[in-house]
Design a protein around this motif. Sequence first.
Motif, short mmCIF file in Angstrom:
data_model
loop_
_atom_site.label_atom_id
_atom_site.label_comp_id
_atom_site.label_asym_id
_atom_site.label_seq_id
_atom_site.Cartn_x
_atom_site.Cartn_y
_atom_site.Cartn_z
N SER A 70 -6.19 8.93 8.50
CA SER A 70 -5.94 8.48 7.12
C SER A 70 -6.11 9.63 6.13
O SER A 70 -5.36 9.72 5.15
N TYR A 75 -2.69 10.28 4.45
CA TYR A 75 -2.67 9.49 3.22
C TYR A 75 -3.67 9.97 2.19
O TYR A 75 -3.80 9.37 1.13
N ASP A 94 -9.89 5.91 4.89
CA ASP A 94 -9.73 4.46 4.89
C ASP A 94 -9.06 4.06 6.20
O ASP A 94 -7.87 4.30 6.38
N LYS A 126 -5.74 2.46 6.22
CA LYS A 126 -4.57 3.30 5.94
C LYS A 126 -4.54 4.39 6.99
O LYS A 126 -4.70 5.58 6.70
N SER A 153 11.81 6.98 5.12
CA SER A 153 11.31 6.09 4.06
C SER A 153 12.41 5.60 3.13
O SER A 153 12.26 4.55 2.49
N ASP A 165 2.83 -0.55 5.39
CA ASP A 165 2.02 -0.26 4.21
C ASP A 165 2.47 -1.25 3.14
O ASP A 165 3.60 -1.16 2.65
N ARG A 166 1.62 -2.19 2.81
CA ARG A 166 2.00 -3.27 1.90
C ARG A 166 2.28 -2.77 0.48
O ARG A 166 3.11 -3.33 -0.22
N GLU A 167 1.58 -1.72 0.08
CA GLU A 167 1.80 -1.17 -1.26
C GLU A 167 3.19 -0.54 -1.37
O GLU A 167 3.92 -0.76 -2.33
N LEU A 168 3.54 0.25 -0.36
CA LEU A 168 4.81 0.98 -0.39
C LEU A 168 5.96 0.20 0.24
O LEU A 168 7.12 0.58 0.11
N LYS A 169 5.63 -0.86 0.97
CA LYS A 169 6.62 -1.65 1.71
C LYS A 169 7.44 -0.77 2.65
O LYS A 169 8.67 -0.85 2.71
N LYS A 170 6.70 0.05 3.42
CA LYS A 170 7.33 0.96 4.38
C LYS A 170 6.54 0.93 5.68
O LYS A 170 5.32 0.78 5.69
#
Length: 145
Positions: free
Chosen positions: A22, A26, A30, A33, A80, A101-106
Amino acid sequence: MKRLIIKQDNCINCGACAMVCSKRHYGMLDKMKSNIHVPEPEENARLRVCVQCNKKVCLETCLKKAISVDLETGALIVDSEKCDGCAKCVLGCPNGAPWVDRELKKMRVCDLCGGKPACVAACRHAALFYMELGEYVLQKRKTVA
């Protein structure tokens, strides 16, 4: 071609591999992540990471053709721009390695750190190896004999 090999019996779920992953990919410590999934102690589950299997079901199930293979390392590469986070690849993987990755939707998955996996270097319990499968089998035979 080299691949990640997991020796589950040696894994104590310390999370060092996930943390280094992570941080490298990233920029944060975490384990949520991370491209390595370390189970919680109460889950009684196994460490999950992409092992670059021969039959790349994730690649075959990707409707957007967002996944390719790095010819040098054999690692999966996610475009991406094409990936819409639909998770078909996650559902298709027998190891449950890709994640969205729910934030980036990727979709995210292990890229072998360009051929020098940081997780292997971080593992102090000899649970992760990066080598040819045949080389690993030969090494196992020698230790058993």
